[in-house]
Structures are given as structure tokens and as C-alpha cells.
Design a protein around this motif. Structure first.
Motif, mmCIF file in Angstrom:
data_model
loop_
_atom_site.group_PDB
_atom_site.id
_atom_site.type_symbol
_atom_site.label_atom_id
_atom_site.label_comp_id
_atom_site.label_asym_id
_atom_site.label_seq_id
_atom_site.Cartn_x
_atom_site.Cartn_y
_atom_site.Cartn_z
ATOM 1 N N ASP A 1 1.142 -1.384 -0.132
ATOM 2 C CA ASP A 1 -0.155 -0.040 0.156
ATOM 3 C C ASP A 1 0.470 1.541 0.310
ATOM 4 N N LYS A 2 2.093 1.603 0.428
ATOM 5 C CA LYS A 2 2.641 2.510 0.890
ATOM 6 C C LYS A 2 3.697 2.407 -0.541
ATOM 7 N N GLU A 3 4.348 1.846 -0.938
ATOM 8 C CA GLU A 3 5.323 2.053 -2.197
ATOM 9 C C GLU A 3 5.460 0.671 -2.763
ATOM 10 N N SER A 4 6.369 0.920 -3.995
ATOM 11 C CA SER A 4 6.784 -0.118 -5.083
ATOM 12 C C SER A 4 7.963 -0.688 -4.192
ATOM 13 N N CYS A 5 7.758 -2.156 -4.242
ATOM 14 C CA CYS A 5 8.941 -3.327 -3.405
ATOM 15 C C CYS A 5 8.599 -4.769 -4.482
#
Length: 124
Positions: A14-18
Motif C-alpha cells: 500500500d505504501k510503495e513499490s516493493c
């Protein structure tokens, strides 16, 4: 534990590409946009070489340990997803790292993912 892992994986996504390796992340995140599911595999001979070189395993014990580890991965994946871990249809990209080696395989996968994401962004 799987419930907590699922929550953490979803929070990170949800926060960032990973990049998430294992933990059934392909299954947990399967309904997300811009998800690329990659399965990197290798032949036993190359697995043994890497186990000896990078993990210091004795060559005579390496194959047994690799088979045990792969079996545990398959059991874990089946338990939580009701799918076969090695079934290539679960993934967008499947690549044998024996062909190019680990480093070049990683570079190729990164290039393919960047291409996929660029195409996706242009379509919006």
C-alpha cells in the motif's frame, strides 16, 4: 503467523513499490494493479554450486538440504493458497537462472518489470 505476514505484505504494498520474495505474496497481492509475479528456478546442479559457494554447505549434503527446503516451500504454499508452488501458470514471468546466471537474471527481470510498468502507466 500467516495472518500477520499478510497484513505486513499488504501494508508495504500500500505504501510503495516493493519486491517481496516468497511468503505467498503472489497470492496475497494477486488482485492488485501493477503486480508482476516472478518465479526464478534453477537446475539442481546450479543450486548445489550456489549452496556450497554462498552458504558453505558440504556438497554431499547440499542436495538433501535443497530438496528439504523446496519441499517445505511447496507445502507452505499449498497450505495457504491451495496451489502448486512450482506451477508456472501462477506467475507472469518464469525464468531459469542457469541460463544467464543469478546477477544477469535479476537484471533481465528488472528490465522486464520496468517495461511492463511503463506500458501500464501509458495506458492510463
Amino acid at each position: 503467523m500467516f495472518i500477520k505476514e499478510t497484513q505486513i505484505i499488504e501494508e508495504i504494498a500500500d505504501k510503495e513499490s516493493c519486491v517481496i520474495i516468497g511468503r505467498c505474496a503472489d497470492y496475497i497481492l494477486e488482485n492488485r494493479e501493477n503486480l508482476v509475479k516472478v518465479f526464478v528456478y534453477s537446475g539442481m546442479e546450479d543450486k548445489i554450486k550456489r549452496a556450497v559457494t554462498y552458504y558453505g554447505l558440504d556438497k554431499s549434503k547440499a542436495e538433501k538440504e535443497i530438496r528439504r527446503s523446496d519441499k517445505e516451500r511447496a507445502i507452505h504454499y499449498r497450505h495457504y493458497t491451495n496451489r502448486d508452488w512450482s506451477n508456472k501458470s501462477n506467475y507472469d514471468i518464469c525464468i531459469n537462472s542457469d541460463f544467464l546466471g543469478v546477477e544477469r537474471t535479476a537484471e533481465l527481470v528488472c528490465t522486464m518489470i520496468k517495461e511492463r510498468l511503463n506500458i501500464s502507466e501509458k495506458e492510463r
